[in-house]
Each structure stands twice: as C-alpha cells, then as structure tokens.
Scaffold this motif. Structure first.
Motif, mmCIF file in Angstrom:
data_model
loop_
_atom_site.group_PDB
_atom_site.id
_atom_site.type_symbol
_atom_site.label_atom_id
_atom_site.label_comp_id
_atom_site.label_asym_id
_atom_site.label_seq_id
_atom_site.Cartn_x
_atom_site.Cartn_y
_atom_site.Cartn_z
ATOM 1 N N GLU A 1 -75.645 25.503 -29.704
ATOM 2 C CA GLU A 1 -75.449 25.136 -28.098
ATOM 3 C C GLU A 1 -74.783 26.194 -27.239
ATOM 4 N N ARG B 1 -77.411 29.036 -26.567
ATOM 5 C CA ARG B 1 -78.486 28.440 -25.410
ATOM 6 C C ARG B 1 -77.667 28.614 -24.216
ATOM 7 N N ARG B 2 -76.113 28.224 -24.067
ATOM 8 C CA ARG B 2 -75.404 28.390 -22.795
ATOM 9 C C ARG B 2 -75.306 30.031 -22.390
ATOM 10 N N GLU C 1 -78.541 31.199 -21.093
ATOM 11 C CA GLU C 1 -78.773 30.852 -19.794
ATOM 12 C C GLU C 1 -77.676 30.933 -18.957
ATOM 13 N N ASN C 2 -76.699 31.963 -19.216
ATOM 14 C CA ASN C 2 -75.494 32.527 -18.645
ATOM 15 C C ASN C 2 -74.636 31.496 -18.066
ATOM 16 N N GLU C 3 -74.653 30.338 -18.836
ATOM 17 C CA GLU C 3 -73.744 29.313 -18.582
ATOM 18 C C GLU C 3 -72.434 29.601 -19.371
ATOM 19 N N PHE C 4 -72.411 30.488 -20.463
ATOM 20 C CA PHE C 4 -71.498 30.993 -21.201
ATOM 21 C C PHE C 4 -71.403 32.603 -21.003
ATOM 22 N N GLU D 1 -66.368 33.121 -23.819
ATOM 23 C CA GLU D 1 -66.443 31.948 -24.471
ATOM 24 C C GLU D 1 -67.113 31.808 -25.834
#
Length: 210
Positions: free
Chosen positions: A47, A50-51, A54-57, A61
């Motif tokens: 996960e 994945r983040r 997708e530039n969420e992390f 992080e």
C-alpha cells in the motif's frame, strides 16, 4: 480489525513502536509467520508503494514506513526461519561503477524488501565484476542497477553483458535512475525498467515471482 490488519496499518503509518506487541500478539494467536509477513508487513508496504506511485506518499513517508516494516521483519525473522519460510526471491542491488549516488538505490532496496525479496546491497561505485561475483556467492534471481549520471549509464552495458556471458542461467536485470529510459533498457538488453522505486519493486515481482 484483525491483528494482521493492524500490523499493516502500523507499517503504513510508520509506527515501529507498536511492532513488538503486534508481532507477539499475532504469534500468540497462533498465526503462521508467513501469514503475518504477507498479510501484515508486506501488505502494508504494498500500500505504501501504491501511494508513492500515485504521489500520495513521498520519500519521507516511505522511509518511515520502511523502517517500521524492517523492525517488524527483524522480530519475525527467527519465527520465519523456524517455520522454514524463505524469501520468495533474492535481489542484488547497487549503483554502477563511477557513480556515488545512493538515495534512489536505497529506496529501491527498501521497496524490494517490502515486496518480499531478500536484498543484497553492494552499495555504490560497483563494478561489473563485483555484480557477477555477488551472483556467484548468493542464489540470485534479480540484479538491480542504478545510475544517476548520464556519464555512468554506459557502465550498465558492461554489467548486463558480463552477467549474460558469465552466469548461466542469468538472473533477471532491471535498471533505473533519472537519466535511464525504457529505450535504453531495450537497447542494452536488460529485462526491466524502473522509473521509480515503487515501479521497480512491481517490475521485479513480475519478473521473478510471476
């Protein structure tokens, strides 16, 4: 929420302080070490990947999450060994000769561990001969090459060529780094291209674990 789901969440949030209690709880509940690894630690890192993809992390992080995953893995490793659980595959990684950059390489190594690989990190400024020697020393499934300078990209050609000449059967080879492209990957005969750390781990799994 089950203990393996809590473990996965602890990896995601980088909560290494919870790891001893969660690992102990999972083992006390009679869960097999393999399940704790796959559904807890590795699921959490998947996960994270994945983040990140997708530039969420971002890198901070990922580093914190990888630290929590490693803390859990260190606690779990003796139980995995006792239950005969081995890493799904082994990867040798390094930055090629003449190149001293290691941040991207270190990130890929962490993501490979999070994808279930045993990782042998050769560091930076690694010659073709050193890569081949490492492959003779360890049962290697994958070699991951990093270059951050356009001037050191040609070193990858020599590494791939020597691996193909000296090792039969040859391990799979993936390459990455800011100047590296899919076209260059195809030209030198490498098996995979990693545009970032999360993609590298994904490509590695596809090549070595199906």
């Amino acid at each position: 929420m089950s203990v393996v789901e809590v473990l996965s969440q602890a990896v995601l949030t980088g909560d290494d302080e919870q790891m001893p209690d969660l690992i102990s709880q999972a083992l006390d509940e009679g869960l097999p070490a393999r399940r704790i690894l796959n559904e807890g630690l590795l699921a959490g890192m998947a996960e994270v990947g994945r983040r990140f993809r997708e530039n969420e992390f971002f890198i901070p992080e990922v580093l914190v999450a990888a630290g929590a995953m490693k803390a859990g893995l260190q606690l779990l490793r003796p139980h995995l060994a006792r239950q005969g659980v081995q890493a799904a595959a082994t990867a040798v990684i390094g930055t090629v000769k003449g190149d001293l950059h290691d941040i991207g390489k270190n990130l890929v190594a962490m993501m490979l561990e999070g994808a279930g690989f045993e990782v042998v990190d050769l560091g930076v400024d690694v010659s073709a001969e050193q890569f081949v020697e490492a492959c003779r020393t360890h049962p290697v499934d994958l070699v991951a090459l990093s270059a951050l300078l356009t001037t050191t990209m040609p070193e990858m050609i020599g590494v791939v060529r020597l691996i193909r000449q000296e090792l039969k059967p040859s391990p799979r080879v993936i390459i990455g780094g800011s100047p590296v492209t899919q076209q260059f990957t195809d030209e030198i005969g490498a098996d995979g291209y990693a545009r970032d750390a999360a993609t590298g781990a994904e490509v590695a799994r596809q090549l070595c674990m199906g």
